[in-house]
Scaffold this motif. Structure first.
Motif, PDB file in Angstrom:
ATOM      1  N   ALA A 273      83.544  45.455-118.277  1.00 33.78           N
ATOM      2  CA  ALA A 273      82.159  45.661-117.858  1.00 33.78           C
ATOM      3  C   ALA A 273      81.941  47.110-117.425  1.00 33.78           C
ATOM      4  N   ARG A 274      81.918  48.004-118.398  1.00 34.83           N
ATOM      5  CA  ARG A 274      81.856  49.450-118.094  1.00 34.83           C
ATOM      6  C   ARG A 274      80.542  49.842-117.418  1.00 34.83           C
ATOM      7  N   HIS A 275      79.423  49.208-117.804  1.00 32.41           N
ATOM      8  CA  HIS A 275      78.134  49.581-117.189  1.00 32.41           C
ATOM      9  C   HIS A 275      78.137  49.215-115.704  1.00 32.41           C
ATOM     10  N   ALA A 276      78.645  48.018-115.419  1.00 27.57           N
ATOM     11  CA  ALA A 276      78.698  47.585-114.017  1.00 27.57           C
ATOM     12  C   ALA A 276      79.621  48.507-113.225  1.00 27.57           C
ATOM     13  N   GLU A 277      80.760  48.849-113.817  1.00 27.92           N
ATOM     14  CA  GLU A 277      81.712  49.730-113.130  1.00 27.92           C
ATOM     15  C   GLU A 277      81.065  51.077-112.797  1.00 27.92           C
ATOM     16  N   GLU A 278      80.356  51.618-113.793  1.00 32.65           N
ATOM     17  CA  GLU A 278      79.694  52.910-113.602  1.00 32.65           C
ATOM     18  C   GLU A 278      78.695  52.852-112.451  1.00 32.65           C
ATOM     19  N   ALA A 279      77.952  51.742-112.415  1.00 29.29           N
ATOM     20  CA  ALA A 279      76.927  51.591-111.378  1.00 29.29           C
ATOM     21  C   ALA A 279      77.556  51.490-109.986  1.00 29.29           C
ATOM     22  N   LEU A 280      78.765  50.948-109.905  1.00 31.21           N
ATOM     23  CA  LEU A 280      79.394  50.728-108.599  1.00 31.21           C
ATOM     24  C   LEU A 280      80.176  51.935-108.091  1.00 31.21           C
ATOM     25  N   PRO A 285      78.879  49.547-101.834  1.00 33.34           N
ATOM     26  CA  PRO A 285      77.879  48.601-102.320  1.00 33.34           C
ATOM     27  C   PRO A 285      77.563  47.467-101.361  1.00 33.34           C
ATOM     28  N   THR A 286      76.269  47.158-101.262  1.00 30.62           N
ATOM     29  CA  THR A 286      75.836  45.937-100.591  1.00 30.62           C
ATOM     30  C   THR A 286      75.897  44.819-101.642  1.00 30.62           C
ATOM     31  N   ALA A 287      75.692  43.587-101.191  1.00 31.69           N
ATOM     32  CA  ALA A 287      75.683  42.468-102.144  1.00 31.69           C
ATOM     33  C   ALA A 287      74.589  42.676-103.192  1.00 31.69           C
ATOM     34  N   ALA A 288      73.464  43.243-102.777  1.00 32.08           N
ATOM     35  CA  ALA A 288      72.357  43.481-103.721  1.00 32.08           C
ATOM     36  C   ALA A 288      72.760  44.528-104.759  1.00 32.08           C
ATOM     37  N   ASP A 289      73.513  45.542-104.338  1.00 34.12           N
ATOM     38  CA  ASP A 289      73.985  46.560-105.295  1.00 34.12           C
ATOM     39  C   ASP A 289      74.916  45.933-106.328  1.00 34.12           C
ATOM     40  N   VAL A 290      75.829  45.067-105.844  1.00 39.50           N
ATOM     41  CA  VAL A 290      76.763  44.403-106.765  1.00 39.50           C
ATOM     42  C   VAL A 290      75.966  43.561-107.760  1.00 39.50           C
ATOM     43  N   ALA A 291      74.988  42.815-107.252  1.00 40.47           N
ATOM     44  CA  ALA A 291      74.186  41.960-108.135  1.00 40.47           C
ATOM     45  C   ALA A 291      73.485  42.802-109.196  1.00 40.47           C
ATOM     46  N   ARG A 292      72.946  43.947-108.798  1.00 35.86           N
ATOM     47  CA  ARG A 292      72.238  44.822-109.759  1.00 35.86           C
ATOM     48  C   ARG A 292      73.208  45.371-110.802  1.00 35.86           C
ATOM     49  N   ALA A 293      74.398  45.755-110.348  1.00 33.76           N
ATOM     50  CA  ALA A 293      75.379  46.324-111.286  1.00 33.76           C
ATOM     51  C   ALA A 293      75.802  45.285-112.317  1.00 33.76           C
ATOM     52  N   VAL A 294      76.052  44.062-111.865  1.00 31.72           N
ATOM     53  CA  VAL A 294      76.467  43.000-112.797  1.00 31.72           C
ATOM     54  C   VAL A 294      75.323  42.671-113.758  1.00 31.72           C
ATOM     55  N   ALA A 295      74.088  42.637-113.226  1.00 29.21           N
ATOM     56  CA  ALA A 295      72.934  42.339-114.079  1.00 29.21           C
ATOM     57  C   ALA A 295      72.773  43.410-115.158  1.00 29.21           C
ATOM     58  N   GLU A 319      79.390  38.437-108.973  1.00 26.98           N
ATOM     59  CA  GLU A 319      78.859  38.845-107.659  1.00 26.98           C
ATOM     60  C   GLU A 319      79.798  38.393-106.553  1.00 26.98           C
ATOM     61  N   ASP A 320      80.252  37.147-106.688  1.00 27.22           N
ATOM     62  CA  ASP A 320      81.111  36.585-105.651  1.00 27.22           C
ATOM     63  C   ASP A 320      82.470  37.295-105.607  1.00 27.22           C
ATOM     64  N   VAL A 321      83.035  37.517-106.790  1.00 29.77           N
ATOM     65  CA  VAL A 321      84.373  38.121-106.857  1.00 29.77           C
ATOM     66  C   VAL A 321      84.330  39.577-106.395  1.00 29.77           C
ATOM     67  N   VAL A 322      83.413  40.360-106.960  1.00 27.06           N
ATOM     68  CA  VAL A 322      83.362  41.793-106.611  1.00 27.06           C
ATOM     69  C   VAL A 322      82.879  41.964-105.171  1.00 27.06           C
ATOM     70  N   GLY A 323      81.856  41.201-104.812  1.00 26.50           N
ATOM     71  CA  GLY A 323      81.348  41.270-103.440  1.00 26.50           C
ATOM     72  C   GLY A 323      82.439  40.918-102.443  1.00 26.50           C
ATOM     73  N   LEU A 325      85.761  41.226-102.850  1.00 30.69           N
ATOM     74  CA  LEU A 325      86.767  42.301-102.769  1.00 30.69           C
ATOM     75  C   LEU A 325      86.225  43.495-101.994  1.00 30.69           C
ATOM     76  N   ALA A 326      84.912  43.743-102.163  1.00 30.70           N
ATOM     77  CA  ALA A 326      84.312  44.931-101.519  1.00 30.70           C
ATOM     78  C   ALA A 326      83.938  44.655-100.073  1.00 30.70           C
ATOM     79  N   GLY A 327      83.944  43.370 -99.692  1.00 25.27           N
ATOM     80  CA  GLY A 327      83.435  43.006 -98.361  1.00 25.27           C
ATOM     81  C   GLY A 327      81.978  43.430 -98.258  1.00 25.27           C
ATOM     82  N   ALA A 328      81.238  43.265 -99.384  1.00 29.19           N
ATOM     83  CA  ALA A 328      79.876  43.819 -99.459  1.00 29.19           C
ATOM     84  C   ALA A 328      78.936  43.148 -98.457  1.00 29.19           C
ATOM     85  N   PRO A 329      78.339  43.952 -97.553  1.00 25.11           N
ATOM     86  CA  PRO A 329      77.405  43.356 -96.580  1.00 25.11           C
ATOM     87  C   PRO A 329      76.139  42.869 -97.263  1.00 25.11           C
TER      88      PRO A 329
END
Ligand SMILES: Cc1cc2nc3c(=O)[nH]c(=O)nc-3n(C[C@H](O)[C@H](O)[C@H](O)COP(=O)(O)OP(=O)(O)OC[C@H]3O[C@@H](n4cnc5c(N)ncnc54)[C@H](O)[C@@H]3O)c2cc1C
Ligand code: SF4
Length: 331
Positions: A273-280, A285-295, A319-323, A325-329
């Motif tokens: 998922a290169r686009h998501a990786e780039e975005a992150l 990242p907050t949980a909303a940032d992770v959600a946007r990157a995955v989307a 979202e759940d997995v990356v969030g 690992l990141a402890g995304a608030p």
């Protein structure tokens, strides 16, 4: 099953020479996929070159801190190896989420990466399948395709790649080591499997006669937080509907210094998922940032009549997995 020759090779040179000497030969690992396909008449090799006696059955620490995994290391042994569990937990989790204990005891690292799709039309000689018989059509496209691809598929094939291990290795930037008639070469796991395009009969970029000798896990992702999660129809003994492998490294401020994210069950190959990786990258990242990157990654999805659910499932799982690992608030 049609008659076939059997050769048990003791060195890599013997294996590649025996393969070259028998047109229509196949290398034999644990046989848990190849022999099943031979029984169905999908695979009809003239000879089997058994590679399980090759001296490729070790996991070795490399001087740089990475790991070399021999092609004949059994899936159970790889999953249980202390250095794998400690430094690359996503690999161990991916392996343990696949097949059954008995199968993992027989299956090899090389064979796992080269296992064929589980598309039922591919396994059924009475059905059209461009992967099995190029030009015969794709039974799944207008047929039963709930389990099939939503990303990167073509008009000719919508199959998914089934290996859990491959998804974890792709996220971790592992390499496949190959030895063939033209010598040795290295291919990143993320570039090893192909999208179907006009040639769905080709699953990977492996060349005729090439042997997988091993896999290299790089020092760069050793010891980083990593995990693998898989959604399937049953709790065990089932292939992924969707899976996610992720590796993450945060700096002292909580900003993403390194991220590797790959999906299984969505495409003809592990989907990095290169686009998501780039975005992150570089963000805290907050949980909303992770959600946007995955989307942003899944915007490319082209679901079919019966598998749009995979896009939603992949979004939530990632979202759940990356969030996690990141402890995304949460915002
Ligand atoms: C009921 C069932 C459930 C399963 N569930 C899962 C699952 O959930 N997740 C998952 O990932 N897998 C699953 N599997 C698949 C299983 O993991 C694979 O069958 C296994 O990993 C293949 O490894 P093998 O060594 O037996 O390969 P083989 O069957 O021996 O070979 C597979 C292919 O690889 C080639 N090959 C083997 N070794 C080499 C080499 N060193 N170099 C070049 N070519 C080689 C062979 O020629 C063949 O084309 C399941 C299998 C079964 C039967
Ligand atoms: S999806 Fe691919 S493997 Fe399945 S029937 Fe169509 S061509 Fe064959």
């Amino acid at each position: 099953m049609k008659p076939f020759a059997y050769v048990r090779a003791r060195t890599v040179g013997e294996a590649t020479a025996a393969h070259a000497a028998h047109p229509g030969a196949r290398y034999l690992g644990g046989g848990t996929n190849l022999v099943d396909l031979m029984k169905l008449g999908v695979e009809t090799p003239d000879a089997l070159v058994d590679v399980t006696g090759l001296p490729l059955d070790e996991v070795r620490e490399r001087p740089d801190g990475g790991l070399s995994v021999g092609a004949t290391v059994r899936n159970s042994d790889l999953a249980a190896h202390p250095l794998v569990r400690d430094r690359y937990p996503a690999v161990s989790r991916a392996l343990l989420s696949g097949a059954s204990g008995q199968l993992r005891n027989a299956a090899t690292t090389g064979g796992n990466l080269l296992q064929r799709t589980r598309c039922p039309y591919f396994q059924d000689l009475t059905k059209p399948c461009n992967k099995r018989v190029p030009g015969s059509g794709c039974g799944a496209r207008d047929g039963v395709h709930r389990d099939h691809a939503v990303l990167g598929h073509s008009d000719l094939c919508i199959a998914t790649h089934p290996s859990d291990l491959a998804v974890a290795l792709a996220a971790l930037d592992a390499d496949v080591e190959l030895q063939g008639p033209d010598g040795a070469r290295t291919v990143p796991v993320a570039a090893f499997h192909r999208l179907p395009g006009d040639h769905p009969e080709l699953d990977t970029v492996i060349r005729p006669g090439e042997l997988i000798t091993g896999v290299t896990l790089p020092a760069a992702t050793a010891g980083l937080a990593s995990t693998y999660r898989k959604v399937r129809d049953r709790a065990s003994y089932a292939f992924a509907l969707v899976s996610v492998a992720a590796v993450l490294d945060l700096d002292a401020r909580g900003a993403v210094r390194h991220v590797g994210l790959a999906f299984g069950g969505l495409a003809h190959r592990p989907w990095r998922a290169r686009h998501a990786e780039e975005a992150l990258l570089g963000t805290a990242p907050t949980a909303a940032d992770v959600a946007r990157a995955v989307a942003a990654e899944l915007a490319a999805a082209e679901p079919l009549r019966d598998n749009a659910y995979k896009v939603t499932l992949a979004q939530r799982l990632a979202e759940d997995v990356v969030g996690g690992l990141a402890g995304a608030p949460r915002p």
